[in-house]
Motif scaffolding. Sequence first.
Motif, mmCIF file in Angstrom:
data_model
loop_
_atom_site.group_PDB
_atom_site.id
_atom_site.type_symbol
_atom_site.label_atom_id
_atom_site.label_comp_id
_atom_site.label_asym_id
_atom_site.label_seq_id
_atom_site.Cartn_x
_atom_site.Cartn_y
_atom_site.Cartn_z
ATOM 1 N N GLY A 77 0.744 -1.038 0.242
ATOM 2 C CA GLY A 77 -0.069 -0.059 0.078
ATOM 3 C C GLY A 77 0.746 1.238 0.077
ATOM 4 N N PRO A 78 0.225 2.340 -0.032
ATOM 5 C CA PRO A 78 0.891 3.893 -0.316
ATOM 6 C C PRO A 78 1.652 4.275 1.169
ATOM 7 C CG PRO A 78 -1.567 4.005 -0.139
ATOM 8 C CD PRO A 78 -1.217 2.554 0.097
ATOM 9 N N ARG A 79 1.262 3.553 2.226
ATOM 10 C CA ARG A 79 1.895 4.170 3.540
ATOM 11 C C ARG A 79 2.477 2.931 4.189
ATOM 12 N NH1 ARG A 79 -0.890 7.899 7.039
ATOM 13 N NH2 ARG A 79 -0.934 6.304 8.408
ATOM 14 N N ARG A 80 3.812 3.137 4.646
ATOM 15 C CA ARG A 80 4.521 2.127 5.196
ATOM 16 C C ARG A 80 5.212 2.729 6.492
ATOM 17 N NH1 ARG A 80 8.950 -0.527 1.292
ATOM 18 N NH2 ARG A 80 7.050 -1.448 0.546
ATOM 19 N N TRP A 81 5.155 1.920 7.612
ATOM 20 C CA TRP A 81 5.827 2.435 8.657
ATOM 21 C C TRP A 81 7.242 1.705 8.660
ATOM 22 C CZ3 TRP A 81 3.997 5.593 12.406
ATOM 23 C CH2 TRP A 81 2.753 6.207 12.250
ATOM 24 N N VAL A 82 8.492 2.290 8.939
ATOM 25 C CA VAL A 82 9.770 1.526 9.096
ATOM 26 C C VAL A 82 10.500 1.911 10.484
ATOM 27 C CG1 VAL A 82 11.948 2.115 7.885
ATOM 28 C CG2 VAL A 82 9.851 2.430 6.436
ATOM 29 N N ILE A 83 10.983 0.841 11.018
ATOM 30 C CA ILE A 83 11.339 0.624 12.253
ATOM 31 C C ILE A 83 12.728 0.025 12.463
ATOM 32 C CG2 ILE A 83 10.663 -0.405 14.531
ATOM 33 C CD1 ILE A 83 7.754 -1.060 13.154
ATOM 34 N N ASP A 84 13.287 0.778 13.288
ATOM 35 C CA ASP A 84 14.754 0.173 13.678
ATOM 36 C C ASP A 84 14.584 0.222 15.300
ATOM 37 O OD1 ASP A 84 17.266 -0.648 14.591
ATOM 38 O OD2 ASP A 84 18.173 0.740 13.240
ATOM 39 N N PRO A 85 14.284 -1.043 15.674
ATOM 40 C CA PRO A 85 13.948 -1.191 17.283
ATOM 41 C C PRO A 85 14.959 -0.583 18.071
ATOM 42 C CG PRO A 85 14.233 -3.312 16.338
ATOM 43 C CD PRO A 85 14.453 -2.439 15.195
ATOM 44 N N ILE A 86 16.325 -0.985 17.793
ATOM 45 C CA ILE A 86 17.284 -0.605 18.487
ATOM 46 C C ILE A 86 18.317 -0.025 17.647
ATOM 47 C CG2 ILE A 86 19.158 -0.905 20.338
ATOM 48 C CD1 ILE A 86 17.273 -2.781 21.664
ATOM 49 N N LEU A 105 7.070 7.084 9.351
ATOM 50 C CA LEU A 105 6.056 6.724 8.368
ATOM 51 C C LEU A 105 6.653 7.351 6.948
ATOM 52 C CD1 LEU A 105 3.038 5.896 7.584
ATOM 53 C CD2 LEU A 105 2.312 7.978 8.093
ATOM 54 N N MET A 106 6.578 6.371 6.083
ATOM 55 C CA MET A 106 6.528 6.588 4.644
ATOM 56 C C MET A 106 5.422 6.620 3.676
ATOM 57 S SD MET A 106 10.629 5.359 4.345
ATOM 58 C CE MET A 106 11.191 6.275 2.944
ATOM 59 N N GLU A 107 5.521 7.372 3.012
ATOM 60 C CA GLU A 107 4.231 7.542 2.057
ATOM 61 C C GLU A 107 4.620 7.478 0.646
ATOM 62 O OE1 GLU A 107 0.079 9.414 3.298
ATOM 63 O OE2 GLU A 107 1.253 10.890 2.027
ATOM 64 N N ALA A 108 4.169 6.983 -0.297
ATOM 65 C CA ALA A 108 4.193 6.548 -1.626
ATOM 66 C C ALA A 108 4.239 7.919 -2.137
ATOM 67 C CB ALA A 108 3.425 5.908 -2.395
ATOM 68 N N GLY A 109 5.076 8.530 -3.150
ATOM 69 C CA GLY A 109 4.937 9.723 -4.159
ATOM 70 C C GLY A 109 6.213 9.652 -4.994
ATOM 71 N N GLU A 110 6.359 11.010 -5.668
ATOM 72 C CA GLU A 110 7.198 11.034 -6.586
ATOM 73 C C GLU A 110 8.685 10.539 -6.119
ATOM 74 O OE1 GLU A 110 7.569 14.639 -8.661
ATOM 75 O OE2 GLU A 110 5.295 14.956 -8.600
ATOM 76 N N GLY A 111 9.283 9.574 -7.017
ATOM 77 C CA GLY A 111 10.630 9.227 -6.444
ATOM 78 C C GLY A 111 10.417 7.956 -5.376
ATOM 79 N N GLY A 112 9.398 7.368 -5.232
ATOM 80 C CA GLY A 112 9.182 6.449 -4.344
ATOM 81 C C GLY A 112 8.846 6.874 -3.055
ATOM 82 N N PHE A 113 8.790 6.031 -1.856
ATOM 83 C CA PHE A 113 8.373 6.259 -0.778
ATOM 84 C C PHE A 113 9.218 7.518 -0.291
ATOM 85 C CE2 PHE A 113 6.325 2.169 -1.019
ATOM 86 C CZ PHE A 113 5.177 2.179 -0.582
ATOM 87 N N GLN A 114 8.650 8.096 0.640
ATOM 88 C CA GLN A 114 9.280 9.397 1.337
ATOM 89 C C GLN A 114 8.789 9.497 2.700
ATOM 90 O OE1 GLN A 114 11.926 10.656 -0.234
ATOM 91 N NE2 GLN A 114 11.384 9.854 -2.424
ATOM 92 N N PRO A 115 9.708 9.790 3.529
ATOM 93 C CA PRO A 115 9.450 9.948 5.044
ATOM 94 C C PRO A 115 8.460 11.158 5.316
ATOM 95 C CG PRO A 115 11.767 10.508 4.771
ATOM 96 C CD PRO A 115 11.313 10.012 3.493
ATOM 97 N N VAL A 116 7.358 10.848 5.974
ATOM 98 C CA VAL A 116 6.476 12.111 6.340
ATOM 99 C C VAL A 116 6.159 12.125 7.948
ATOM 100 C CG1 VAL A 116 5.045 11.931 4.223
ATOM 101 C CG2 VAL A 116 4.299 10.507 6.119
ATOM 102 N N VAL A 117 6.608 11.286 8.726
ATOM 103 C CA VAL A 117 6.747 11.543 9.951
ATOM 104 C C VAL A 117 8.188 10.775 10.586
ATOM 105 C CG1 VAL A 117 5.687 10.438 12.355
ATOM 106 C CG2 VAL A 117 4.148 11.597 10.351
ATOM 107 N N GLY A 118 8.771 11.155 11.729
ATOM 108 C CA GLY A 118 9.915 10.494 12.136
ATOM 109 C C GLY A 118 9.876 10.723 13.501
#
Length: 266
Positions: A77-86, A105-118
């Motif tokens: 899907g167009p939204r993906r959470w990306v996690i590094d636990p430690i 949180l990364m969201e699909a956009g131009e140039g692929g997924f881009q981070p929108v929250v960190g």
Amino acid sequence: MPDYLDDLRLAHVLADAADAATMDRFKALDLKVETKPDMTPVSEADRAAEELIRGHLQRARPRDAVLGEEYGVEGTGPRRWVIDPIDGTKNYVRGVPVWATLISLMEAGEGGFQPVVGVVSAPALGRRWWAARGHGAYAGRSLSSASRLQVSRVAELSDASFAYSSLSGWEEQGRLDGFLDLSREVWRTRAYGDFWPYMMVAEGSVDLCAEPELSLWDMAATAIVVTEAGGSFTGLDGRPGPHSGNAAASNGLLHDELLGYLNQRY
């Protein structure tokens, strides 16, 4: 434009849960540590924190995909959470307090997924940093108790502080000469390592940092914090964002020079 503030609040809830789990096992005498196939360590706390975050996301955002260091990708899907636990497991297992949970949180956009929250949460340091697209970057103990971050205005390399993780990666990639030339030009170098130099760039206490080899989960959260604080975050190839397998971050004013040195004779 979406404001992402609900997602940011959720990311803080996830970070709170992870902090409780990781701090509970930090410096535990019976902490279990294994070596992964890539010869890097993983502790029971890494896995427990990621499982905890995934469980929360399954309940709160069941339609979103999740990518984590320990358990890979799940969902589409167009939204993906990306996690590094430690981030900084080697520090964690040795009792060094410089480690953090990275949630983006990364969201699909131009140039692929881009981070929108960190969110970058370092409970053993008592520090947390965060950002959402269009809302700036902040540091503090909670959303209601925070100060806005702004990168430095240092415009000369001779006045700049440069942070890095280690020398070996630069040598392995044939970039060591440029790295050393840069270190001779700047005012100060320090090997803080892992997530911390990027947060220092966002705070304005460090002006430049770079690493020669990283994964997406190492960079997604730090990238948006740096850029929302007014800085630049690219790969060593100059491509904006966390997609190049390596990273260069700066206050923006010195970014071209940073890339120039790290790519010279490469």
